[in-house]
Enzyme design. Structure first.
Site, PDB file in Angstrom:
ATOM      1  N   GLU A  14       0.850  -1.203   0.000  1.00  0.00           N
ATOM      2  CA  GLU A  14       0.000   0.000   0.000  1.00  0.00           C
ATOM      3  C   GLU A  14       0.884   1.252   0.000  1.00  0.00           C
ATOM      4  OE1 GLU A  14      -1.487  -1.165   3.748  1.00  0.00           O
ATOM      5  OE2 GLU A  14      -3.204  -2.266   2.969  1.00  0.00           O
ATOM      6  N   GLY A  80     -11.563  -5.972   5.308  1.00  0.00           N
ATOM      7  CA  GLY A  80     -12.444  -7.113   5.056  1.00  0.00           C
ATOM      8  C   GLY A  80     -13.883  -6.633   4.967  1.00  0.00           C
ATOM      9  N   ILE A 151      -9.978 -10.836  10.942  1.00  0.00           N
ATOM     10  CA  ILE A 151     -11.267 -11.527  11.015  1.00  0.00           C
ATOM     11  C   ILE A 151     -11.379 -12.498   9.849  1.00  0.00           C
ATOM     12  CG2 ILE A 151     -13.781 -11.215  11.065  1.00  0.00           C
ATOM     13  CD1 ILE A 151     -12.272 -10.010  13.497  1.00  0.00           C
ATOM     14  N   MET A 172      -7.625  -3.101  10.949  1.00  0.00           N
ATOM     15  CA  MET A 172      -6.874  -3.190  12.205  1.00  0.00           C
ATOM     16  C   MET A 172      -6.244  -1.860  12.599  1.00  0.00           C
ATOM     17  SD  MET A 172      -5.322  -7.032  11.598  1.00  0.00           S
ATOM     18  CE  MET A 172      -4.666  -7.212  13.241  1.00  0.00           C
ATOM     19  N   GLU A 173      -6.635  -0.764  11.905  1.00  0.00           N
ATOM     20  CA  GLU A 173      -5.998   0.526  12.205  1.00  0.00           C
ATOM     21  C   GLU A 173      -6.945   1.722  12.238  1.00  0.00           C
ATOM     22  OE1 GLU A 173      -4.977  -1.271   9.394  1.00  0.00           O
ATOM     23  OE2 GLU A 173      -3.378  -2.361  10.420  1.00  0.00           O
ATOM     24  N   ASP A 196     -11.066  -8.943   0.985  1.00  0.00           N
ATOM     25  CA  ASP A 196     -11.547 -10.274   1.374  1.00  0.00           C
ATOM     26  C   ASP A 196     -12.893 -10.112   2.073  1.00  0.00           C
ATOM     27  OD1 ASP A 196      -9.618  -9.081   3.441  1.00  0.00           O
ATOM     28  OD2 ASP A 196     -10.789 -10.509   4.631  1.00  0.00           O
TER      29      ASP A 196
HETATM   30  N1  ADE Z   1      -7.817  -6.132   6.587  1.00  0.00           N
HETATM   31  C1  ADE Z   1      -8.121  -6.755   5.441  1.00  0.00           C
HETATM   32  N2  ADE Z   1      -8.879  -7.836   5.653  1.00  0.00           N
HETATM   33  C2  ADE Z   1      -9.077  -7.890   6.995  1.00  0.00           C
HETATM   34  C3  ADE Z   1      -9.747  -8.790   7.841  1.00  0.00           C
HETATM   35  N3  ADE Z   1     -10.391  -9.837   7.341  1.00  0.00           N
HETATM   36  N4  ADE Z   1      -9.732  -8.548   9.172  1.00  0.00           N
HETATM   37  C4  ADE Z   1      -9.074  -7.488   9.662  1.00  0.00           C
HETATM   38  N5  ADE Z   1      -8.397  -6.620   8.920  1.00  0.00           N
HETATM   39  C5  ADE Z   1      -8.396  -6.810   7.587  1.00  0.00           C
END
Ligand code: ADE
Length: 229
Positions: A14, A80, A151, A172-173, A196
């Site tokens: 990124e 996600g 996740i 996560m940020e 995802d």
């Molecule tokens: N970033 C991208 N996919 C994610 C997921 N499944 N869980 C947490 N952070 C993510």
């Protein structure tokens, strides 16, 4: 006069996507963080790869704010998708950000830390810029849920959706950065490509496939967004 815009990524792919479009770029190091400072569309971009997770994100953005005094901050990268309306390569732009992994006892709601909002509001102006981009990519405004967990499965997803039915994406940020920006009173938005969809069969293969075959193409919309600020 151009603005100073802080841009944080978690991961190197990124980071490289954005670094490659900055002009007159130079590096500046403060403590553990090496910032890349360059020009884009008349603005100064201060780019940092903070690393993954809430603490990395919070320390990175704090160091950025203290040293560069940005007019606004953007978190960008992947997330996600946790809503049926989302598919891989869509973009979620945060109108709001919250924590899905915070539990501080009975006197506050799940997700809330005493003395702070349960849900952080993001900058309306930057959300509007994202929504008005001329692109084929679907850009969906809404709530991003953050926690120090990757996740993967439907059980985790159901727990998050039970607290935040309107949640669109997990990362996560974003909310850690939103919290620091709230404390410093700096406009913030998160702009995240869906890599995802937790709960899908073969979830991890889906995530790996994104990085192997789609990532490079997908980040052109991130570059378009930054070009339009
Ligand atoms: N970033 C991208 N996919 C994610 C997921 N499944 N869980 C947490 N952070 C993510």
């Amino acid at each position: 006069m151009g603005k100073i815009i802080g841009v944080l990524t978690a991961m190197s792919v990124e980071y490289k996507q954005i670094a490659s479009i900055l002009t007159d770029a130079r590096k500046e190091k403060y403590g553990p963080h090496e910032f890349l400072v360059g020009k884009l569309a008349g603005n100064t971009i201060v780019l940092l790869q903070s690393g993954i997770g809430k603490v990395n994100a919070a320390t990175g953005v704090t160091n950025l704010i203290v040293n560069f005094k940005p007019d606004s901050v953007i978190s960008t990268g992947v997330a996600g998708g946790i809503d049926v309306c989302l598919k891989i390569m869509d973009v979620v732009v945060s109108t709001q950000a919250c924590y899905h992994d915070v539990l501080c006892g009975d006197d506050v709601d799940p997700g809330q830390i005493q003395g702070l909002p349960r849900i952080f509001c993001c900058d309306k102006g930057m959300v509007e810029v994202a929504k008005s981009l001329q692109t084929d990519v679907r850009i969906v405004p809404g709530l991003i849920c953050t926690g120090d967990q990757f996740i993967t499965n439907r059980e985790q997803l159901n727990v998050i959706k039970a607290t935040y039915p309107e949640g669109l994406a997990v990362d996560m940020e974003s909310t850690a950065i939103a919290q620091v920006c709230y404390l410093f009173d700096i406009p913030f938005v998160s702009f995240r490509i869906i890599s995802d969809t937790p709960g899908a069969e073969e979830h991890f293969e889906e995530y790996l496939n994104f990085w192997q075959t789609m990532a490079d193409k997908s980040f052109s919309v991130t570059r378009l967004f930054l070009n339009n600020l």
